[in-house]
Design a protein around this motif. Structure first.
Motif, PDB file in Angstrom:
ATOM      1  N   GLU A  15       0.809  -1.216   0.000  1.00 54.07           N
ATOM      2  CA  GLU A  15       0.000   0.000   0.000  1.00 54.07           C
ATOM      3  C   GLU A  15       0.846   1.272   0.000  1.00 54.07           C
ATOM      4  OE1 GLU A  15      -3.784  -0.301   2.465  1.00 54.07           O
ATOM      5  OE2 GLU A  15      -2.632  -2.018   3.191  1.00 54.07           O
ATOM      6  N   ASN A  66       3.188   3.455   5.502  1.00 52.65           N
ATOM      7  CA  ASN A  66       1.739   3.582   5.615  1.00 52.65           C
ATOM      8  C   ASN A  66       1.312   3.340   7.063  1.00 52.65           C
ATOM      9  OD1 ASN A  66       1.169   0.657   5.984  1.00 52.65           O
ATOM     10  ND2 ASN A  66       1.834   0.479   3.842  1.00 52.65           N
ATOM     11  N   ALA A  67       0.012   3.303   7.283  1.00 52.62           N
ATOM     12  CA  ALA A  67      -0.511   3.195   8.645  1.00 52.62           C
ATOM     13  C   ALA A  67      -0.091   1.905   9.339  1.00 52.62           C
ATOM     14  CB  ALA A  67      -2.043   3.292   8.620  1.00 52.62           C
ATOM     15  N   GLY A 214      -7.725  -8.563   5.532  1.00 50.96           N
ATOM     16  CA  GLY A 214      -7.990  -7.184   5.141  1.00 50.96           C
ATOM     17  C   GLY A 214      -6.699  -6.462   4.807  1.00 50.96           C
ATOM     18  N   SER A 217      -3.046  -1.712   6.103  1.00 49.19           N
ATOM     19  CA  SER A 217      -3.208  -0.364   6.658  1.00 49.19           C
ATOM     20  C   SER A 217      -4.463  -0.234   7.522  1.00 49.19           C
ATOM     21  CB  SER A 217      -3.256   0.675   5.530  1.00 49.19           C
ATOM     22  OG  SER A 217      -4.396   0.458   4.716  1.00 49.19           O
ATOM     23  N   GLU A 218      -5.384  -1.187   7.395  1.00 48.19           N
ATOM     24  CA  GLU A 218      -6.575  -1.201   8.241  1.00 48.19           C
ATOM     25  C   GLU A 218      -6.460  -2.247   9.354  1.00 48.19           C
ATOM     26  OE1 GLU A 218      -9.944  -1.811   5.733  1.00 48.19           O
ATOM     27  OE2 GLU A 218      -9.430  -0.153   4.381  1.00 48.19           O
ATOM     28  N   ALA A 219      -6.049  -3.462   8.987  1.00 44.23           N
ATOM     29  CA  ALA A 219      -6.031  -4.562   9.956  1.00 44.23           C
ATOM     30  C   ALA A 219      -4.970  -4.377  11.037  1.00 44.23           C
ATOM     31  CB  ALA A 219      -5.801  -5.884   9.218  1.00 44.23           C
ATOM     32  N   LEU A 222      -5.816  -1.680  13.817  1.00 47.26           N
ATOM     33  CA  LEU A 222      -6.879  -2.184  14.692  1.00 47.26           C
ATOM     34  C   LEU A 222      -6.341  -3.220  15.666  1.00 47.26           C
ATOM     35  CD1 LEU A 222      -9.858  -2.553  12.172  1.00 47.26           C
ATOM     36  CD2 LEU A 222      -9.669  -0.911  14.055  1.00 47.26           C
TER      37      LEU A 222
END
Length: 232
Positions: A15, A66-67, A214, A217-219, A222
């Motif tokens: 990403e 990235n996140a 997922g 950058s999202e998983a 969290l």
């Protein structure tokens, strides 16, 4: 305190614009692995191999974390136990994102290695086919990356960490490249809980206790939030 050992693969950097081996339209799709990522390829055509890694080095230098990278750096900073990051990636996005003491088992694009005397130094942006070693002057400089058929770096240290891990996480890996694909079994054998976070199930998904599917950058943020909240 709980010790966490984390393995990351190409999926965590995808990403950020760095392609994986399996991308259909990325840099790797333009070359055969056998032509650019083996010792035999370098011996046969050093100009092609150096040109390929010059492209990769330039792309990686312009990429931004990235996140997911930032979340792992936050976990490393805020977790009260040890957090060890092992990566199969040759980019420096973990470090740019704030992580420290990352174990690069496949080397780094930012490094150069002399094939004659094993001297290491910071790679220039562009390396020539006959790049001389600054230590011995031999025209044997190569990228300090682990090619197919070569032994990954830091293996003794990595296995020691896995033997003392309480939690093992695999993020963005295919589960098809060994020895990294066997790290989940190594961690299990030492009694660690295991979790896979991936865009899709890996080849060794069935070996994990927990699966999160997922984008990284999202998983990953969290998951890190969950861990830090349970700690408080």
């Amino acid at each position: 305190m709980t010790k966490i050992v984390i393995l990351t693969g190409a999926g965590i950097s995808a990403e950020s614009g760095l392609g994986t081996f399996r991308d259909t339209d990325g840099l790797w799709s333009q070359y055969r692995i056998e032509d650019v990522a083996t010792p035999e390829a370098f011996a046969r055509n050093p100009a092609l191999v150096q040109a390929f890694y010059n492209l990769r080095r330039d792309t990686a230098a312009r990429a931004q974390p990235n996140a997911a990278h930032q979340a792992l750096a936050r976990l490393q900073r805020d977790w009260r136990g040890d957090v060890v990051i092992v990566t199969q990636n040759v980019d420096s996005l973990h470090e740019v994102g704030g992580a420290t003491d990352v174990l690069h088992m496949h080397g780094t694009l930012a490094g150069a290695l002399c094939g004659a005397c094993n001297h290491r130094w910071t790679a220039p942006p562009s390396m020539a086919p006959d790049e001389p070693c600054p230590a011995c002057a031999a025209p044997a400089a190569r990228p300090d990356v682990v090619w197919f058929g070569e032994m990954p770096y830091h293996m003794d240290e990595i296995l020691t960490h896995l033997a003392s891990a309480d939690l093992f996480a695999s993020i963005g890996t295919s589960g098809e490249v060994y020895p990294a694909a066997a790290f989940v079994q190594d961690a299990h054998a030492s009694g660690a809980r295991t979790i896979e976070l991936n865009l899709e199930p890996s080849a060794v998904t069935s070996a994990f206790d927990d699966i999160r599917i997922g984008p990284a950058s999202e998983a990953v943020p969290l998951w890190v939030d969950e861990l830090l909240q349970k700690q408080n």
